[in-house]
Write a protein that holds these residues in place. Sequence first.
Motif, PDB file in Angstrom:
ATOM      1  N   CYS A 164       0.698  -1.296  -0.070  1.00 10.94           N
ATOM      2  CA  CYS A 164      -0.019  -0.020  -0.028  1.00 10.94           C
ATOM      3  C   CYS A 164       0.789   1.485   0.146  1.00 10.94           C
ATOM      4  CB  CYS A 164      -1.130   0.017   1.304  1.00 10.94           C
ATOM      5  SG  CYS A 164      -2.188  -1.287   1.276  1.00 10.94           S
ATOM      6  N   HIS A 165       1.862   1.377   0.843  1.00 10.07           N
ATOM      7  CA  HIS A 165       2.588   2.373   1.151  1.00 10.07           C
ATOM      8  C   HIS A 165       3.803   2.421  -0.020  1.00 10.07           C
ATOM      9  CE1 HIS A 165       0.479   3.762   4.568  1.00 10.07           C
ATOM     10  NE2 HIS A 165       0.596   2.515   5.221  1.00 10.07           N
ATOM     11  N   GLY A 166       4.068   1.643  -0.785  1.00 14.07           N
ATOM     12  CA  GLY A 166       4.985   1.552  -1.813  1.00 14.07           C
ATOM     13  C   GLY A 166       6.431   1.059  -1.261  1.00 14.07           C
ATOM     14  N   PRO A 167       7.109   0.498  -2.223  1.00 14.30           N
ATOM     15  CA  PRO A 167       8.435  -0.149  -1.645  1.00 14.30           C
ATOM     16  C   PRO A 167       9.267   0.820  -1.288  1.00 14.30           C
ATOM     17  CG  PRO A 167       8.073  -0.336  -4.049  1.00 14.30           C
ATOM     18  CD  PRO A 167       6.589   0.303  -3.578  1.00 14.30           C
ATOM     19  N   GLU A 168       9.363   2.176  -1.699  1.00 18.32           N
ATOM     20  CA  GLU A 168      10.276   3.034  -1.000  1.00 18.32           C
ATOM     21  C   GLU A 168       9.389   4.223  -0.205  1.00 18.32           C
ATOM     22  OE1 GLU A 168      13.415   3.054  -1.629  1.00 18.32           O
ATOM     23  OE2 GLU A 168      13.122   1.259  -2.941  1.00 18.32           O
ATOM     24  N   GLY A 169       8.269   3.707   0.186  1.00 21.37           N
ATOM     25  CA  GLY A 169       7.546   4.776   1.079  1.00 21.37           C
ATOM     26  C   GLY A 169       7.042   5.915   0.365  1.00 21.37           C
ATOM     27  N   GLU A 170       6.716   5.707  -0.886  1.00 26.29           N
ATOM     28  CA  GLU A 170       6.370   6.981  -1.727  1.00 26.29           C
ATOM     29  C   GLU A 170       4.849   6.986  -1.602  1.00 26.29           C
ATOM     30  OE1 GLU A 170       6.510   3.464  -4.588  1.00 26.29           O
ATOM     31  OE2 GLU A 170       7.575   4.238  -2.983  1.00 26.29           O
ATOM     32  N   GLY A 171       3.812   6.305  -1.056  1.00 21.13           N
ATOM     33  CA  GLY A 171       2.640   6.369  -1.080  1.00 21.13           C
ATOM     34  C   GLY A 171       1.998   6.014  -2.413  1.00 21.13           C
ATOM     35  N   ALA A 172       0.593   5.815  -2.278  1.00 15.16           N
ATOM     36  CA  ALA A 172      -0.094   5.638  -3.453  1.00 15.16           C
ATOM     37  C   ALA A 172      -1.561   6.238  -3.500  1.00 15.16           C
ATOM     38  CB  ALA A 172      -0.173   4.122  -3.763  1.00 15.16           C
ATOM     39  N   PHE A 173      -2.179   6.499  -4.802  1.00 18.26           N
ATOM     40  CA  PHE A 173      -3.292   6.940  -4.855  1.00 18.26           C
ATOM     41  C   PHE A 173      -4.202   5.895  -5.835  1.00 18.26           C
ATOM     42  CE2 PHE A 173      -0.813  10.554  -3.545  1.00 18.26           C
ATOM     43  CZ  PHE A 173      -1.543  10.921  -2.491  1.00 18.26           C
ATOM     44  N   GLY A 174      -5.438   5.855  -5.534  1.00 17.86           N
ATOM     45  CA  GLY A 174      -6.152   5.014  -6.557  1.00 17.86           C
ATOM     46  C   GLY A 174      -7.312   4.698  -5.726  1.00 17.86           C
ATOM     47  N   ALA A 175      -7.481   3.150  -5.699  1.00 21.85           N
ATOM     48  CA  ALA A 175      -8.843   2.568  -5.013  1.00 21.85           C
ATOM     49  C   ALA A 175      -8.865   3.482  -3.615  1.00 21.85           C
ATOM     50  CB  ALA A 175      -8.801   1.342  -4.990  1.00 21.85           C
TER      51      ALA A 175
ATOM     52  N   LYS B  38      -6.317   6.107  -0.626  1.00 15.28           N
ATOM     53  CA  LYS B  38      -5.143   6.864  -0.413  1.00 15.28           C
ATOM     54  C   LYS B  38      -4.367   6.435   0.618  1.00 15.28           C
ATOM     55  CE  LYS B  38      -4.021  11.625   1.134  1.00 15.28           C
ATOM     56  NZ  LYS B  38      -4.371  12.833   1.590  1.00 15.28           N
ATOM     57  N   TYR B  39      -3.016   6.183   0.197  1.00 16.54           N
ATOM     58  CA  TYR B  39      -2.163   5.505   1.209  1.00 16.54           C
ATOM     59  C   TYR B  39      -1.018   6.706   1.189  1.00 16.54           C
ATOM     60  CZ  TYR B  39      -4.833   1.568  -0.629  1.00 16.54           C
ATOM     61  OH  TYR B  39      -6.018   0.848  -0.804  1.00 16.54           O
ATOM     62  N   PRO B  40      -0.816   7.135   2.361  1.00 24.48           N
ATOM     63  CA  PRO B  40      -0.036   8.611   2.535  1.00 24.48           C
ATOM     64  C   PRO B  40       1.300   7.741   2.669  1.00 24.48           C
ATOM     65  CG  PRO B  40      -1.157   7.722   4.529  1.00 24.48           C
ATOM     66  CD  PRO B  40      -1.669   6.819   3.522  1.00 24.48           C
ATOM     67  N   ALA B  41       2.227   8.768   2.053  1.00 24.62           N
ATOM     68  CA  ALA B  41       3.632   8.618   1.917  1.00 24.62           C
ATOM     69  C   ALA B  41       4.216   8.555   3.284  1.00 24.62           C
ATOM     70  CB  ALA B  41       4.271   9.721   1.309  1.00 24.62           C
ATOM     71  N   LEU B  42       5.303   7.281   3.511  1.00 21.53           N
ATOM     72  CA  LEU B  42       5.963   7.318   4.517  1.00 21.53           C
ATOM     73  C   LEU B  42       7.574   7.910   4.389  1.00 21.53           C
ATOM     74  CD1 LEU B  42       5.071   3.761   5.651  1.00 21.53           C
ATOM     75  CD2 LEU B  42       3.972   5.817   6.374  1.00 21.53           C
ATOM     76  N   ALA B  43       7.858   7.923   3.056  1.00 24.26           N
ATOM     77  CA  ALA B  43       9.150   9.062   2.865  1.00 24.26           C
ATOM     78  C   ALA B  43       9.220   9.984   3.406  1.00 24.26           C
ATOM     79  CB  ALA B  43       9.572   8.570   1.282  1.00 24.26           C
ATOM     80  N   ALA B  44      10.113  10.679   3.975  1.00 26.54           N
ATOM     81  CA  ALA B  44      10.257  12.055   4.261  1.00 26.54           C
ATOM     82  C   ALA B  44       9.024  12.701   5.054  1.00 26.54           C
ATOM     83  CB  ALA B  44      10.613  13.049   3.200  1.00 26.54           C
ATOM     84  N   ASN B  45       8.495  11.663   6.028  1.00 24.49           N
ATOM     85  CA  ASN B  45       7.073  11.956   6.691  1.00 24.49           C
ATOM     86  C   ASN B  45       7.419  12.523   7.867  1.00 24.49           C
ATOM     87  OD1 ASN B  45       4.650  11.995   8.093  1.00 24.49           O
ATOM     88  ND2 ASN B  45       4.017  10.402   6.862  1.00 24.49           N
TER      89      ASN B  45
ATOM     90  N   ASN C 276       0.608   3.681  16.978  1.00 27.37           N
ATOM     91  CA  ASN C 276      -0.749   3.621  17.148  1.00 27.37           C
ATOM     92  C   ASN C 276      -1.519   3.352  15.852  1.00 27.37           C
ATOM     93  OD1 ASN C 276      -3.289   5.536  16.413  1.00 27.37           O
ATOM     94  ND2 ASN C 276      -3.054   5.097  18.528  1.00 27.37           N
ATOM     95  N   LEU C 277      -0.773   3.649  14.595  1.00 23.91           N
ATOM     96  CA  LEU C 277      -1.494   3.403  13.328  1.00 23.91           C
ATOM     97  C   LEU C 277      -1.404   1.789  12.959  1.00 23.91           C
ATOM     98  CD1 LEU C 277      -0.441   6.426  11.138  1.00 23.91           C
ATOM     99  CD2 LEU C 277      -2.720   5.799  12.064  1.00 23.91           C
ATOM    100  N   ILE C 278      -0.323   1.378  13.295  1.00 20.63           N
ATOM    101  CA  ILE C 278       0.014  -0.019  13.447  1.00 20.63           C
ATOM    102  C   ILE C 278      -1.021  -0.979  14.182  1.00 20.63           C
ATOM    103  CG2 ILE C 278       1.587  -2.067  13.535  1.00 20.63           C
ATOM    104  CD1 ILE C 278       3.861   0.270  12.606  1.00 20.63           C
ATOM    105  N   LEU C 279      -0.989  -0.590  15.421  1.00 25.81           N
ATOM    106  CA  LEU C 279      -1.730  -1.373  16.270  1.00 25.81           C
ATOM    107  C   LEU C 279      -3.277  -0.929  16.174  1.00 25.81           C
ATOM    108  CD1 LEU C 279       0.115  -1.207  19.482  1.00 25.81           C
ATOM    109  CD2 LEU C 279       0.118  -3.099  17.783  1.00 25.81           C
ATOM    110  N   GLU C 280      -3.699   0.116  15.982  1.00 33.56           N
ATOM    111  CA  GLU C 280      -5.036   0.663  15.718  1.00 33.56           C
ATOM    112  C   GLU C 280      -5.742   0.536  14.521  1.00 33.56           C
ATOM    113  OE1 GLU C 280      -7.173   1.013  18.753  1.00 33.56           O
ATOM    114  OE2 GLU C 280      -5.387  -0.056  19.690  1.00 33.56           O
ATOM    115  N   GLY C 281      -4.954   0.836  13.476  1.00 31.83           N
ATOM    116  CA  GLY C 281      -5.385   1.141  11.986  1.00 31.83           C
ATOM    117  C   GLY C 281      -6.079   2.337  12.075  1.00 31.83           C
ATOM    118  N   ASN C 282      -6.553   2.902  10.766  1.00 32.12           N
ATOM    119  CA  ASN C 282      -7.120   4.232  10.565  1.00 32.12           C
ATOM    120  C   ASN C 282      -7.518   4.315   9.056  1.00 32.12           C
ATOM    121  OD1 ASN C 282      -7.885   6.907  10.862  1.00 32.12           O
ATOM    122  ND2 ASN C 282      -6.004   7.638  10.512  1.00 32.12           N
ATOM    123  N   GLY C 283      -8.776   4.388   9.037  1.00 31.05           N
ATOM    124  CA  GLY C 283      -9.598   4.520   7.760  1.00 31.05           C
ATOM    125  C   GLY C 283      -9.246   3.113   7.121  1.00 31.05           C
TER     126      GLY C 283
END
Length: 144
Positions: free
Chosen positions: A55-66, A68-75, A86-93
């Motif tokens: 979902c977040h891309g191999p380099e953490g670039e994020g993705a849009f399509g079906a 919205k998967y936010p970028a983790l790169a330079a975040n 928190n996001l890993i344990l609880e999820g969000n959207g």
Amino acid sequence: MRYAILPLLLVLSGPSLAQEEDSPVDVGRRDLGSTLEKFTDSDGAELYRRACSGCHGPEGEGAFGAGKYPALAANPRLGHARYPVNLILEGNGAMPSFADWLDDEQVAAVVSYIQTNMGNDYSADITAEDVSRMREEFADLDEG
């Protein structure tokens, strides 16, 4: 005739019930890095590749399509470990909870990986004990 089918089914299912630990099925699960219940890797980079990069891309670039998967790169939100834990344990959207799929060591490993890779240069000082404490805190919030 109906009673003859049950013994036949038991005979045919016997080999699958008696699989050895190093059977091709178990080797395949190890190669995949997961079972039906959890991820088996302990390395943060491997966990990211298997659990996050789809979902977040191999380099953490994020993705849009079906979705919205936010970028983790330079975040900048990843500067404090509590946010990704928190996001890993609880999820969000659209992001599911991985609380049942990752243990505390694995969560700490993947958080440390994303904090120190993909253009992120944050302190990776999260421990499994920290994750365990946060897991309890988040559970208390859910109950309250």
